[in-house]
Write a protein that holds these residues in place. Sequence first.
Motif, PDB file in Angstrom:
ATOM      1  N   VAL A 129      27.348  18.054  17.401  1.00 54.21           N
ATOM      2  CA  VAL A 129      26.186  17.402  16.800  1.00 54.21           C
ATOM      3  C   VAL A 129      24.984  18.314  16.649  1.00 54.21           C
ATOM      4  O   VAL A 129      24.088  18.066  15.851  1.00 54.21           O
ATOM      5  N   LYS A 130      24.936  19.389  17.446  1.00 54.55           N
ATOM      6  CA  LYS A 130      23.718  20.192  17.449  1.00 54.55           C
ATOM      7  C   LYS A 130      24.088  21.651  17.653  1.00 54.55           C
ATOM      8  O   LYS A 130      24.885  21.971  18.530  1.00 54.55           O
ATOM      9  N   GLN A 162      26.343  21.852  20.873  1.00 58.91           N
ATOM     10  CA  GLN A 162      26.461  20.703  21.763  1.00 58.91           C
ATOM     11  C   GLN A 162      27.332  19.631  21.127  1.00 58.91           C
ATOM     12  O   GLN A 162      27.228  19.354  19.938  1.00 58.91           O
ATOM     13  N   PHE A 168      24.644  15.800  24.353  1.00 57.38           N
ATOM     14  CA  PHE A 168      23.374  15.579  23.677  1.00 57.38           C
ATOM     15  C   PHE A 168      22.685  14.330  24.211  1.00 57.38           C
ATOM     16  O   PHE A 168      23.302  13.280  24.345  1.00 57.38           O
ATOM     17  N   ILE A 169      21.402  14.473  24.542  1.00 54.87           N
ATOM     18  CA  ILE A 169      20.629  13.315  24.988  1.00 54.87           C
ATOM     19  C   ILE A 169      19.528  13.071  23.970  1.00 54.87           C
ATOM     20  O   ILE A 169      18.697  13.935  23.722  1.00 54.87           O
ATOM     21  N   THR A 219      16.152  11.928  22.439  1.00 60.68           N
ATOM     22  CA  THR A 219      14.807  11.705  22.956  1.00 60.68           C
ATOM     23  C   THR A 219      13.945  11.061  21.874  1.00 60.68           C
ATOM     24  O   THR A 219      12.730  11.127  21.929  1.00 60.68           O
ATOM     25  N   GLU A 261      13.474   7.927  21.263  1.00 62.51           N
ATOM     26  CA  GLU A 261      12.699   6.791  21.719  1.00 62.51           C
ATOM     27  C   GLU A 261      12.094   7.083  23.079  1.00 62.51           C
ATOM     28  O   GLU A 261      12.478   6.504  24.080  1.00 62.51           O
ATOM     29  N   PHE A 272      12.299  18.666  30.688  1.00 59.65           N
ATOM     30  CA  PHE A 272      13.615  18.501  31.309  1.00 59.65           C
ATOM     31  C   PHE A 272      13.602  17.381  32.344  1.00 59.65           C
ATOM     32  O   PHE A 272      14.496  16.551  32.378  1.00 59.65           O
ATOM     33  N   LYS A 318      11.394  10.766  28.989  1.00 59.86           N
ATOM     34  CA  LYS A 318      11.967  11.590  27.911  1.00 59.86           C
ATOM     35  C   LYS A 318      10.909  11.984  26.875  1.00 59.86           C
ATOM     36  O   LYS A 318      11.172  12.006  25.664  1.00 59.86           O
TER      37      LYS A 318
END
Lengths: 438, 341
Positions: free
Chosen positions: A325-326, A355, A360-361, A363, A365, A416, A421
């Motif tokens: 995705v990234k 990633q 992947f997280i 952020t 929202e 981090f 977030k």
Amino acid sequence: MVRADTFERGVHPHDSKGLTAGNPTQNARLPKRVVIPLSQHIGAPAKAEVSIGDEVKKFQMIGSAPGFVSAPVHASISGKVVAISDFLHPSGRMVQSVVIESDEKDEAIALVDTPDFMALGADEIKTRIKDAGIVGLGGAAFPTNVKLSPPKEKPIDVVILNGAECEPYLTADHRIMVEQPKSIVNGLKLIMKAVGVTKGYIGIEKNKPDAIEAMKKASEGEPGIEVRPLTVKYPQGAEKMLIKAITGREVPGKGGLPMDVGAVVQNVGTALAVYDAVRFGKPLIERIVTVTGKGVKEQKNLMVRIGTLVSEIIKDCGGLSEGAVKVISGGPMMGFAQWDLDVPVVKGTSGILVQSEDEFISTDEYSACIRCGRCIDVCPMGLNPSMISILSEKGRYEETKDYNLFDCFECGSCAFVCPSKRPMVQFVRLAKSQTKPG
Amino acid sequence: MSEENKDKKLIVSVSPHVRDEESVSKIMWSVNFALFPALIASFYYFGPRAMFVTALCIGSSVGFEYIYQRSLNKKISVQDGSAFLTGLLLAMNLPPDLPFYIPIVGSFVAVVIVKQLFGGLGYNVFNPALIGRAFLLIAWTKYMTVWKEPTAAFAALDAKTTATPLGILKEEGISKLIEAFGTKSDLYMSLFTGHRAGSLGETSVIFLLIGALYLLYKKYITWHIPVSFMATVGLLAWAFGGKSGLFSGDPVIHMMSGGLVLGAFFMATDYVTCPTIRKGQIIFGIGCGALTILIRLKGGYPEGVMFAILLMNCFAPLIDRGVKPDLFGAVKKKKGTEEKK
């Protein structure tokens, strides 16, 4: 228990280095086409010395450095110049670049070996470093010869080689320390000679025991050179943190530089390039890049020609996997996410991280700051990121300077740990863009 | 780019690209969890009535937050656990025996007025549960100061009313207090286990400490506020709490009674309303402790934790302005550079 040096605060991201740490460096496929940006460093962009249609050979200079804080660039393959125009640079900017179409012969101009390289004078060493286009290979890409020429009123007494490689996932520095320790030590000796000091340190995080071992062995019998194991902690490899960890000296805030405390810091990769340049006259046309992350099929440490497109490198590694995705140029803490894979590897590219969805997280929202104080606890510079982000979010940019905005080097430790977030680094960059230092 | 990747949409966002697993809701639910031992103890001591009050507080707090956000078309955030926590903390600060509407009004004040009208989680100046309780104490003083004797039995629904240990201490003195519990060590033991009159969740020191240790272990709270708060109360109680001159007070009674343990570990440490910088948190804790003892010894109420924390909440932003973290590189300038200027 090995003694380990460190600095205060900082964070402990999972290092994820296991994906590539044990993979010996391989040569990447010779690219068919390279896009070589004329500005791969901090300072004035190089001036193109070739024209469209010119035949060039490997190592040939294609861009000259017009000023003191600048670095020349060289052809990384032999072939024909087909374009000189603005192309996308991994930092997201458009940069004038020279495009070379390969003739697949990889012909090089002859280099001159200097076996007696340690007999060279400081000025000659610096000239060779400059001519080879060497910049800091840790990521910041500051012209190396400039760093080695501090003003007279700032006496230097120590050179520190940065082998911390504190960014998760990256193993490029790790590999060269394991594979070419002797050359790195020679590079360090040349750097020490260039700045006229007798004390050199090599700082390596303890999660690279084989690198520590190799460097210790390579520096045996070298008076004044000491390998220092460091605590595994991010951002241990930031210049100021590294100097603090090893010498206990704190670079003063508000724009202070390592030379203010008598130190020069160079990445281990830079030291290797220095040795290659001074000994063999080899310009900087390739570097080790860690290609890693679950989003790429084969994780590798690759020796890549400068200007090779990321898309080519990913193809070299089996392509993207299903959930990719990234794509990040550099490490996950400070690297740049790419929207187009047709960007070149530049001198400062230490890794390409792809990633997958589960790494992947999002952020998108983020929520309000709950003032938990975690960011304050981890900020290596002792700032108050919480307040900076709140003020920046409200558009009160001038007030962020009361919180020492410009001492922030955007390591991302605050973001981090932030449980809300919040995009802390964006808030800092926004505030910096809307105000002036001072 | 190779053809198969051409249509691949990539996510572009700013560094860092990896994040810690901690989240606001994880923290909030952990604090709720940490309060459970003391909550169970309150059910044990105060019976079904305690469960009823707790359910009312939590239900109405979560309900009010949902209704407020729904009716204003805001993002619903009840799942983050903070409204649940406000309700739970409010319940723990109430006496066991109350008419049903009082906890509901308290929840409304806490969640809607103190939290949501100020902008929601992160923006409130005061601890919502404490303002809720303060409002109820002033509006329904009679109900809010009726304390039940703990029965340790679900069967005894008609338990006697009694005074809290601090109430006895204030009105009748320490000898009467010790007499009421037997010996001094009986008194200490009762305070420690929670077998005494008081608000639902404030009584059992041991169960509160179990929850607090969990939060300390998880690093959701640090020692700074609880330790400075408790130590100040102990020190000042010892110095000024006795009838026979300075340094004749009993610090243990003061430290283990009233809402001090609950307040110091779970209420004063509320992220939003306490200072963010550790040095400031120590100042905050000392301020809370000093005000608590001032109210307990010289004020009109036997207990002062609630007002002390609320008063110090006002100073939290000021403390944060005055206290700065230790800036890296802020080493003293050498004399030579100073002279050059």
